[in-house]
Motif scaffolding. Structure first.
Motif, short mmCIF file in Angstrom:
data_model
loop_
_atom_site.label_atom_id
_atom_site.label_comp_id
_atom_site.label_asym_id
_atom_site.label_seq_id
_atom_site.Cartn_x
_atom_site.Cartn_y
_atom_site.Cartn_z
N VAL A 49 0.83 -1.20 0.00
CA VAL A 49 0.00 0.00 0.00
C VAL A 49 0.87 1.26 0.00
CG1 VAL A 49 -1.49 1.37 1.50
CG2 VAL A 49 -2.10 -0.99 0.97
N LEU A 50 1.94 1.26 0.76
CA LEU A 50 2.82 2.42 0.80
C LEU A 50 3.53 2.63 -0.53
CD1 LEU A 50 4.35 1.98 4.37
CD2 LEU A 50 2.72 3.74 3.64
N LEU A 51 3.99 1.56 -1.15
CA LEU A 51 4.70 1.69 -2.41
C LEU A 51 3.80 2.14 -3.55
CD1 LEU A 51 7.02 -1.45 -2.23
CD2 LEU A 51 7.71 0.94 -2.03
N ARG A 52 2.56 1.71 -3.55
CA ARG A 52 1.68 2.08 -4.68
C ARG A 52 1.19 3.51 -4.57
NH1 ARG A 52 -3.94 1.91 -4.37
NH2 ARG A 52 -3.96 1.75 -6.64
N ARG A 53 1.50 4.20 -3.51
CA ARG A 53 1.26 5.64 -3.45
C ARG A 53 2.20 6.39 -4.38
NH1 ARG A 53 -0.70 8.07 1.53
NH2 ARG A 53 1.31 9.04 1.95
N HIS A 54 3.27 5.71 -4.82
CA HIS A 54 4.29 6.37 -5.63
C HIS A 54 4.52 5.73 -6.99
CE1 HIS A 54 5.48 8.60 -1.99
NE2 HIS A 54 5.28 7.45 -1.37
N PHE A 55 4.17 4.44 -7.13
CA PHE A 55 4.50 3.69 -8.34
C PHE A 55 3.24 3.05 -8.93
CE2 PHE A 55 8.22 3.51 -5.52
CZ PHE A 55 9.16 4.12 -6.34
#
Length: 286
Positions: free
Chosen positions: A201-207
Motif C-alpha cells: 500500500v505504501l509503495l503504490r502511493r508512488h508507483f
C-alpha cells in the motif's frame, strides 16, 4: 488518506528518482533474511531513507505533513517494519519463548509503522480494510477452491522432495501439532497485514500497481525464505505474493486475501504434519 489513496495513476511512473529509495528498502530484505548479513541490511535501510530525503527535497515535497505523498515518510515505515523483524531469528520454532519472540517482533512490525503513520505523520497511509469490497463474487469463491486444489497438488511435492519440511520442528505430539497450527495461521495473517497492507500500500502511493506489487514480492519472498521456504520455494512464494497483491487491489478486502492465505496455509500445515509422520494415514499423494 486511505490505504488505497495514491498519486493519480497518470502521474505515477516506475522510472523516477523515487525508485532508488524503493529499491534500496526492498533489496534490504534479501540481505537481511536470505543471505542474513544483518548489518549490511541495516545500512541499506538507512540509505533508503536518506535517499528518500534527497528525492523529496529535489521534488519540493515537505517531510512534514503535505498533500503529496512523501517517499521519505513511506519508505521509513517500510524500513522500520523490516528493522523490527530483523531483530529476531525467523527459524520456525514452537516453544513458548519463540511464540513470545515472534509475537513481539512481528506485531511490532505492523503496529509501530501504523502508529507512526497515523499519529506522527498524520497521513493515514496504512489501514486494514477488513470489510472492504462488498459481497464476494462467484470468481472469488471459485478462487478459494482453486487455492485448495493448487496447494494440494503442489505443496506436498515441494516440501517433501526438496526436504524443506525439515526447516520446521518435528510435530509428533498433539501439543506440537496444535502449536504448529496456531503458528502457521498467525504468520499467514501477519503476512497480509505487513506485506500487503503496509509495504504494498505504501509503495503504490508512488508507483504503478505492477511495480509496487513486484517490489513487495521481493520483501515477501525474503521473509518466507528465512522462515523455511527455501530450495525452489521462491518459484512459489513470488507468484503467490504477486497474486495476493492483485487480489487486494481487485477486491479491496483484507478479509478475502487473509482467507486465501489461510486456506493455502491449511494445506501447508497438513503437509508438514504428514511429512514428519510419514507412517500415519494421509490424504496426500506423496
Amino acid at each position: 488518506m486511505t490505504a488505497h489513496t495514491a498519486v493519480p495513476v497518470r502521474e505515477r511512473s516506475t522510472w523516477t528518482p523515487k525508485l532508488v529509495p524503493a529499491l534500496l528498502v526492498c533489496l534490504a530484505a534479501p540481505v537481511l533474511f536470505v543471505v542474513q548479513i544483518v548489518w549490511l541490511g541495516w545500512i541499506l535501510l538507512a540509505l533508503a531513507v536518506a535517499s528518500g530525503v534527497l528525492v523529496d527535497r529535489r521534488a519540493g515535497v515537505a517531510l512534514a505533513r503535505s498533500e503529496e505523498p512523501s517517499i521519505t515518510r513511506d519508505i521509513s515505515l517500510v524500513a522500520i517494519g523490516q528493522f523490527i523483524v530483523s531483530l529476531i531469528p525467523l527459524h520456525a520454532e514452537l516453544d513458548n519463548a519463540a511464540f513470545v519472540r515472534f509475537t513481539l517482533a512481528l506485531g511490532g512490525a505492523v503496529v509501530v509503522p501504523y502508529v507512526i503513520s497515523r499519529f506522527v505523520y498524520r497521513d493515514r497511509a496504512i489501514s486494514f480494510p477488513w470489510r472492504g469490497g462488498g459481497r464476494w463474487t462467484w470468481w472469488q469463491w471459485a478462487w478459494l477452491g482453486g487455492v485448495i486444489v493448487l496447494g494440494y497438488l503442489i505443496l506436498p511435492f515441494y516440501f517433501i522432495t526438496s526436504g524443506v519440511y525439515q526447516n520446521w520442528p518435528e510435530v509428533t505430539t498433539p501439543d506440537l501439532i496444535a502449536r504448529l497450527f496456531v503458528g502457521v495461521g498467525a504468520v499467514g495473517i501477519w503476512d497480509e497485514l505487513f506485506f500487503i497492507c503496509t509495504v504494498f500500500v505504501l509503495l503504490r502511493r508512488h508507483f504503478p500497481d505492477l511495480t509496487a506489487n513486484l517490489l513487495q514480492a521481493i520483501v515477501f519472498m525474503s521473509f518466507l525464505w528465512e522462515l523455511g521456504y527455501q530450495a525452489w520455494g521462491p518459484l512459489l512464494t513470488v507468484p503467490f505474493a504477486i497474486v495476493q497483491g492483485f487480489l487486494f487491489l481487485k477486491t479491496r478486502s483484507l478479509w478475502y486475501v487473509v482467507t486465501v492465505h489461510l486456506l493455502f496455509d491449511a494445506v501447508v500445515f497438513g503437509v508438514l504434519v504428514h511429512a514428519h509422520n510419514p507412517g500415519a494415514a494421509s490424504i496426500f499423494l506423496i
